[in-house]
Design a protein around this motif. Structure first.
Motif, PDB file in Angstrom:
ATOM      1  N   LEU A 136      -4.478  59.124  27.087  1.00 40.52           N
ATOM      2  CA  LEU A 136      -3.870  58.034  27.842  1.00 40.52           C
ATOM      3  C   LEU A 136      -3.356  58.559  29.170  1.00 40.52           C
ATOM      4  O   LEU A 136      -2.719  59.620  29.211  1.00 40.52           O
ATOM      5  N   THR A 137      -3.628  57.847  30.267  1.00 38.91           N
ATOM      6  CA  THR A 137      -3.125  58.255  31.582  1.00 38.91           C
ATOM      7  C   THR A 137      -2.275  57.139  32.168  1.00 38.91           C
ATOM      8  O   THR A 137      -2.505  55.951  31.922  1.00 38.91           O
ATOM      9  N   ASN A 138      -1.284  57.564  32.975  1.00 43.08           N
ATOM     10  CA  ASN A 138      -0.345  56.637  33.600  1.00 43.08           C
ATOM     11  C   ASN A 138      -0.207  57.000  35.078  1.00 43.08           C
ATOM     12  O   ASN A 138       0.337  58.050  35.419  1.00 43.08           O
ATOM     13  N   ALA A 139      -0.711  56.145  35.972  1.00 40.92           N
ATOM     14  CA  ALA A 139      -0.617  56.386  37.408  1.00 40.92           C
ATOM     15  C   ALA A 139       0.624  55.743  38.018  1.00 40.92           C
ATOM     16  O   ALA A 139       0.814  55.803  39.235  1.00 40.92           O
ATOM     17  N   GLY A 140       1.470  55.148  37.188  1.00 44.35           N
ATOM     18  CA  GLY A 140       2.664  54.484  37.692  1.00 44.35           C
ATOM     19  C   GLY A 140       3.821  55.442  37.898  1.00 44.35           C
ATOM     20  O   GLY A 140       3.783  56.615  37.506  1.00 44.35           O
ATOM     21  N   ASP A 141       4.909  54.925  38.509  1.00 38.54           N
ATOM     22  CA  ASP A 141       6.082  55.745  38.830  1.00 38.54           C
ATOM     23  C   ASP A 141       7.124  55.767  37.720  1.00 38.54           C
ATOM     24  O   ASP A 141       8.179  56.366  37.883  1.00 38.54           O
ATOM     25  N   SER A 142       6.852  55.133  36.599  1.00 37.79           N
ATOM     26  CA  SER A 142       7.794  55.150  35.472  1.00 37.79           C
ATOM     27  C   SER A 142       7.027  55.388  34.185  1.00 37.79           C
ATOM     28  O   SER A 142       5.848  55.016  34.056  1.00 37.79           O
ATOM     29  N   GLY A 194      -3.012  40.337  30.386  1.00 37.76           N
ATOM     30  CA  GLY A 194      -4.034  40.868  31.278  1.00 37.76           C
ATOM     31  C   GLY A 194      -4.180  42.367  31.095  1.00 37.76           C
ATOM     32  O   GLY A 194      -3.634  42.957  30.145  1.00 37.76           O
ATOM     33  N   THR A 195      -4.905  42.999  32.006  1.00 32.62           N
ATOM     34  CA  THR A 195      -5.145  44.438  31.944  1.00 32.62           C
ATOM     35  C   THR A 195      -4.139  45.174  32.818  1.00 32.62           C
ATOM     36  O   THR A 195      -3.954  44.829  33.986  1.00 32.62           O
ATOM     37  N   ALA A 196      -3.481  46.205  32.235  1.00 31.35           N
ATOM     38  CA  ALA A 196      -2.489  46.986  32.980  1.00 31.35           C
ATOM     39  C   ALA A 196      -3.184  47.784  34.092  1.00 31.35           C
ATOM     40  O   ALA A 196      -4.168  48.490  33.838  1.00 31.35           O
ATOM     41  N   PHE A 197      -2.653  47.690  35.298  1.00 37.97           N
ATOM     42  CA  PHE A 197      -3.315  48.299  36.454  1.00 37.97           C
ATOM     43  C   PHE A 197      -3.216  49.826  36.425  1.00 37.97           C
ATOM     44  O   PHE A 197      -4.192  50.520  36.722  1.00 37.97           O
ATOM     45  N   ASP A 198      -2.059  50.397  36.081  1.00 35.97           N
ATOM     46  CA  ASP A 198      -1.824  51.836  36.192  1.00 35.97           C
ATOM     47  C   ASP A 198      -2.161  52.622  34.933  1.00 35.97           C
ATOM     48  O   ASP A 198      -2.080  53.844  34.930  1.00 35.97           O
ATOM     49  N   ALA A 234       5.327  59.265  33.613  1.00 35.27           N
ATOM     50  CA  ALA A 234       4.928  58.760  34.928  1.00 35.27           C
ATOM     51  C   ALA A 234       3.995  59.754  35.602  1.00 35.27           C
ATOM     52  O   ALA A 234       4.203  60.972  35.535  1.00 35.27           O
ATOM     53  N   ASN A 235       2.940  59.237  36.212  1.00 37.48           N
ATOM     54  CA  ASN A 235       1.959  60.075  36.903  1.00 37.48           C
ATOM     55  C   ASN A 235       1.461  61.210  36.016  1.00 37.48           C
ATOM     56  O   ASN A 235       1.245  62.332  36.472  1.00 37.48           O
ATOM     57  N   GLY A 236       1.265  60.912  34.735  1.00 37.49           N
ATOM     58  CA  GLY A 236       0.825  61.951  33.802  1.00 37.49           C
ATOM     59  C   GLY A 236      -0.075  61.387  32.729  1.00 37.49           C
ATOM     60  O   GLY A 236      -0.604  60.271  32.838  1.00 37.49           O
ATOM     61  N   LYS A 237      -0.232  62.180  31.661  1.00 40.19           N
ATOM     62  CA  LYS A 237      -1.086  61.754  30.574  1.00 40.19           C
ATOM     63  C   LYS A 237      -0.524  62.239  29.253  1.00 40.19           C
ATOM     64  O   LYS A 237       0.355  63.125  29.195  1.00 40.19           O
ATOM     65  N   ALA A 238      -1.043  61.663  28.160  1.00 39.00           N
ATOM     66  CA  ALA A 238      -0.640  62.052  26.806  1.00 39.00           C
ATOM     67  C   ALA A 238      -1.867  61.947  25.915  1.00 39.00           C
ATOM     68  O   ALA A 238      -2.793  61.177  26.186  1.00 39.00           O
ATOM     69  N   THR A 239      -1.885  62.764  24.841  1.00 40.48           N
ATOM     70  CA  THR A 239      -3.018  62.737  23.913  1.00 40.48           C
ATOM     71  C   THR A 239      -2.524  62.493  22.501  1.00 40.48           C
ATOM     72  O   THR A 239      -1.393  62.849  22.144  1.00 40.48           O
TER      73      THR A 239
END
Length: 487
Positions: A418-424, A387-391, A465-470
């Motif tokens: 890429l962004t990550n709204a999760g806690d890990s 499925g599609t990752a929520f965070d 976590a709660n960040g982004k990468a390029t």
């Protein structure tokens, strides 16, 4: 037994005559082929399921008369291949002169099964109208021939009776037989049919911990909508894709009932090769009621290693016949990052669907995705999308595009965010397909690719976590003088 009413009249009970009708025998053997038909496994009210394929072999006990005479084999499935029916008598005591399939369809299906039997036709007040051999049952009425050879057409009647305790259902096979002597004989009958099929059903329960592992259950789901119950049946399941040249005809479908597998959990099918396919012989006979889905174990439950991937993919493997110079080519961008699961087949895995579960904080297994596994040989990988990752989200931007016609080259660069709204923290696999032309090379990248093939670049990006990468990368395409670029 009551038959549905005909016009304003009601039928009474009818049954088959044992001397001329041979009822269905239990203990048949069926070779069942895999079918992915959604109609076979659905629980809706569709009544036209003709998919699936099986070959049935069964024995019938019949009463023969010396000389040429007719008999009827009833209780055949509603949808079978009339041209492929084969019947024989062991030894030289009898032979089949001709055969005719009587389809068990419509309001007269039950009476059609009595064709060739001795019947008594009664009127509304119970008065006898005619008796003798039933020649035909149709919407126009019944055709009955008495012992003197006279034939009567009866249009209005209330009941049909005959000796015996039940009547055949489904289709019937009328035979003209030449027998050497009177007595009981064993007939061997085989035929292909549809309305029945099987497919694999897998359940993977992910285990807690950082390493991907899962409990893997393998079952065979067997759907029967053939119009007939099968009891104490020996089953051989065929995995693979044989060629079927004929289309199936229509047949009715019964209401589906969930059935438990009668085989013990520790009893597993015996696997072997069959030409280009795989066969699974079930260890014990099973019951397959009409309108049911039964499940039997396919392999023993076991623990397997696996690999989970958060995948951000752009483009595809298609390559154009000439270099593509259009600046808008392959410029699409989307934000979805999908979760995938990969496993290595511990043995030959027939095609089917894999349901994946994982425990929540209370330890309750919860569904997190389902995907199809194709026929997978032992040692090969199978990958499904959960499925599609929520965070997680992704973005793709072209940062450079330049064409040098004189130098027969083209440069293109992209930035992946890429962004990550999760806690890990998460590792996201970025899969790009440089497919403007078959000749290309990676000229720069902000990180080394984890995999590079003729049509794929793959990077593993750590997203905090709660960040982004390029990720930034650039490729150069080149072509020969004989190649003709397309603008």
């Amino acid at each position: 037994m009551t038959i549905p009413p005909r016009t304003a009249l009601a039928f009474a009970c009818i049954a088959f005559c044992g001397s001329s009708l041979a009822g269905a025998a239990d203990h048949a053997s069926i070779t069942l082929y895999r079918s992915d038909s959604s109609g076979l496994y659905a629980s809706n009210g569709d009544n036209n399921v003709t998919d699936g394929y099986a070959v049935v072999r069964e024995q019938r006990s019949v009463t023969l008369q010396a000389g040429v005479h007719d008999l009827v084999l009833g209780d055949l499935p509603n949808n079978l291949d009339a041209e492929a029916i084969a019947l024989g008598f062991p030894g030289d005591g009898a032979k089949v002169v001709s055969q005719r399939l009587l389809l068990g369809q419509g309001a007269n299906a039950a009476l059609t099964g009595l064709t060739g039997s001795y019947v008594a036709v009664l009127g509304e007040n119970g008065q006898p109208l005619a008796s003798g051999t039933l020649l035909r049952a149709s919407d126009d009425g019944l055709v009955v021939r008495n012992s003197g050879g006279s034939t009567t057409l009866i249009r209005q009647y209330a009941a049909v009776s005959t000796s015996g305790a039940s009547f055949p259902t489904g289709s019937s096979l009328r035979l003209r037989v030449d027998a050497a002597r009177d007595g009981q004989a064993l007939a061997v009958l085989s035929y292909p049919m549809s309305g029945i099929g099987w497919r694999a059903a897998y359940v993977a329960t992910l285990q807690p911990g950082n390493r991907c592992s899962m409990q893997f259950e393998s079952r065979a789901s067997i759907a029967n909508r053939s119009g007939r119950d099968w009891r104490d049946t020996k089953l051989v399941l065929i995995a693979g894709e044989p060629q079927f040249a004929k289309a199936s005809g229509p047949r009715p479908m019964m209401m589906m009932r969930a059935m438990a597998a009668p085989a013990a959990a520790e009893a597993l099918p015996e696997q072997s090769s069959l030409a280009d396919y795989r066969s699974y012989t079930l260890p014990a006979p099973v019951d397959l009621p009409d309108g049911s889905i039964s499940q039997v174990p396919l392999y023993a439950t076991r623990m397997l290693d696996c690999e989970r991937t958060a995948l951000y993919e752009n483009g595809g493997n298609w390559l154009p016949p000439q270099p593509m110079l259009n600046s808008d080519f392959n410029a699409d961008s989307h934000s979805s990052i999908v979760s995938t699961l990969r496993l290595t087949a511990f043995d030959s895995l027939p095609a089917g669907y894999l349901r994946v579960l994982t425990a929540d904080r209370q330890g309750v297994p919860q569904f997190i995705g389902e995907g199809r596994i194709n026929d997978t040989p032992k040692g090969s990988d199978a990958t499904i999308t959960l499925g599609t990752a929520f965070d997680l989200r992704g973005g793709r931007e072209r940062t450079r595009f330049h064409v040098d016609p004189a130098g027969r080259s083209m440069d293109e660069a992209f930035r992946i965010t890429l962004t990550n709204a999760g806690d890990s923290a998460r590792i996201v696999t970025v899969r790009e397909h440089p497919n403007r032309w078959r000749e290309w090379k990676l000229t720069s990248s902000s990180m080394a690719p984890g995999e590079q093939t003729a049509d794929t670049l793959e990077f593993r990006v750590n997203v905090p976590a709660n960040g982004k990468a390029t990720l930034d990368y650039a490729v150069r395409y080149t072509w020969a003088a004989g190649d003709r670029p397309q603008s």
